[in-house]
Design an enzyme around this catalytic site. Sequence first.
Site, PDB file in Angstrom:
ATOM      1  N   GLU A   3      -1.776  17.911 -42.164  1.00 35.50           N
ATOM      2  CA  GLU A   3      -2.965  18.580 -42.690  1.00 35.50           C
ATOM      3  C   GLU A   3      -4.043  18.423 -41.639  1.00 35.50           C
ATOM      4  O   GLU A   3      -4.533  17.319 -41.388  1.00 35.50           O
ATOM      5  CB  GLU A   3      -3.380  17.952 -44.020  1.00 35.50           C
TER       6      GLU A   3
ATOM      7  N   CYS B 227     -12.518  18.393 -43.757  1.00 37.29           N
ATOM      8  CA  CYS B 227     -11.715  19.414 -43.075  1.00 37.29           C
ATOM      9  C   CYS B 227     -11.897  20.797 -43.689  1.00 37.29           C
ATOM     10  O   CYS B 227     -11.827  21.804 -42.990  1.00 37.29           O
ATOM     11  CB  CYS B 227     -10.242  19.021 -43.087  1.00 37.29           C
TER      12      CYS B 227
ATOM     13  N   VAL C 195      -4.678  16.579 -32.222  1.00 37.62           N
ATOM     14  CA  VAL C 195      -3.738  15.469 -32.406  1.00 37.62           C
ATOM     15  C   VAL C 195      -2.495  15.950 -33.150  1.00 37.62           C
ATOM     16  O   VAL C 195      -1.380  15.509 -32.856  1.00 37.62           O
ATOM     17  CB  VAL C 195      -4.418  14.308 -33.156  1.00 37.62           C
ATOM     18  N   GLY C 196      -2.681  16.863 -34.090  1.00 37.41           N
ATOM     19  CA  GLY C 196      -1.538  17.401 -34.832  1.00 37.41           C
ATOM     20  C   GLY C 196      -0.527  18.085 -33.929  1.00 37.41           C
ATOM     21  O   GLY C 196       0.688  17.948 -34.114  1.00 37.41           O
TER      22      GLY C 196
ATOM     23  N   GLY D 283      -5.693  14.925 -39.906  1.00 37.67           N
ATOM     24  CA  GLY D 283      -6.636  14.754 -38.815  1.00 37.67           C
ATOM     25  C   GLY D 283      -6.820  16.041 -38.044  1.00 37.67           C
ATOM     26  O   GLY D 283      -6.605  17.137 -38.568  1.00 37.67           O
ATOM     27  N   SER D 284      -7.179  15.922 -36.789  1.00 40.24           N
ATOM     28  CA  SER D 284      -7.529  17.095 -35.991  1.00 40.24           C
ATOM     29  C   SER D 284      -6.306  17.899 -35.586  1.00 40.24           C
ATOM     30  O   SER D 284      -5.186  17.366 -35.488  1.00 40.24           O
ATOM     31  CB  SER D 284      -8.286  16.667 -34.729  1.00 40.24           C
TER      32      SER D 284
END
Length: 485
Positions: free
Chosen positions: A253, A287, A235-236, A231-232
């Site tokens: 990722e 992505c 958020v990571g 995800g983004s």
Amino acid sequence: MQSVKMLNKSYINGEWTEGESTRTYDILNPYDRSIVTSVRLATSEQLDETFKIARAAQKEWAKSTVEERRLVLQRALDYLAANKEDIVNTIISETGGTVLKANVEHHLAIDFLKEAIKYADEIYKIKKIPGSPEKLNHIYKLPLGVISSITPFNFPLNLSMRAIAPAIALGNSIVHKPDIKVGLSGGAIIAKAFEHAGLPKGVLNVILTDIEEIGDGMLTNPELDLICFTGSSTVGRYIGGIAGQNLKRVALELGGNSPLVVLSDADVNQAVNAAIFGKFIHQGQICMIVNRIIVHQDKYDEFVEKFVARAKELPYGDPSDPKTIIGPLINEHQLTKALRYIEEAKQEGATVALEGKRVGNVLTPYVFTNVENSSKLAQTELFAPIASIIKARTDNEAIEIANDTAYGLSSSIFTSDLGRGEELALQIDAGMTHVNDQTVNDAPNIPFGGNKASGLGRFGNPWVVEEFTVTKWISVQTTDRKYPF
């Protein structure tokens, strides 16, 4: 295959389980906003219980034989292959992806299962390390335990299988939460495949819910051993912080700002072909999509003219029509963001080389030229069919521009000198660089992952084996050892 609409429940401990929340969620078709199905959301209490179930199931699954694991994976693969048409149609209706995109996604999911079958024998394998004659050193890879998996809306079947297949192959259990917008193709279909395959209860659990119900439950549960997230980057970073506090491993990722670099000796026609595909597949919602096109000044005008002409011709509309290339963005929120990026780019002074338009829930291609790499347009992961073309004075400057981003996922270089292309590829700070190809490439046997703000860890065989196992050293003293005291 059982009717897709009947798969609108969580899959917990081998049972299709109704959520216990008072809230329901309507999964919508992004093209016409019709309701695909409605889901009663699972609660935090159900999630906590699921992690306990996964822990107990994993202890038994860790004792499974290589043959048992391979048979389960093969049967799941057979299920996906046998039900291809229904699965592809579900991907189209749930993600807004085109027929081409949905078929690619189905193919990749099967490929990840095929590859997982190959490395199902990696756990408990003895690797002998030389030592003294009196001591044997044996290194084992053991199942890691319980894996918490969280996946996004864009390639839900593929990105979910990329975590689930290795987890199961390597003796782990998994609690999986797909983005609720794609709960069927991101979770329920996979659960059905492994139910069909005879996977023991509790090894794979799919939770259909949202953050409002469970908060950080997928990150903080004491039973989990690894958080696997796609995800983004925003958020990571949040997940990384929580994982660090709790000493939990992560495989992240994250976002990208992938450059496609066209050098002074490049074949412009082929670079345009690649850039059109790498920018506009799945409406740019990937992505590793081409996010910036960096072109040497000697090729710039020719490239822009041919790229705009091609982008203008791309068919758009209903993604279920096999001729469609540009389908809808996933929802109104993403559309609104894309339109805001376009207006801000105009205000920043970028030139509109191709003015797109909104048609229902479809955004047709926009192309901006004379884009500054420092601009918000160039430095934002757009997730939309918006192309930015940047001029470079020299080949070296093109590489510098490519690196001038917080991200480092994928990248590509076009040149007629393959040796020099590979040398320059090593200078790009990204996990992946493709010479004379576009940036959207994936396979189950390559080290997929990014640098910088694009993530931690690598998927693909054999790198994913390291991510999803724990290494143990056992030494065996064959003679009595004499100690100094």
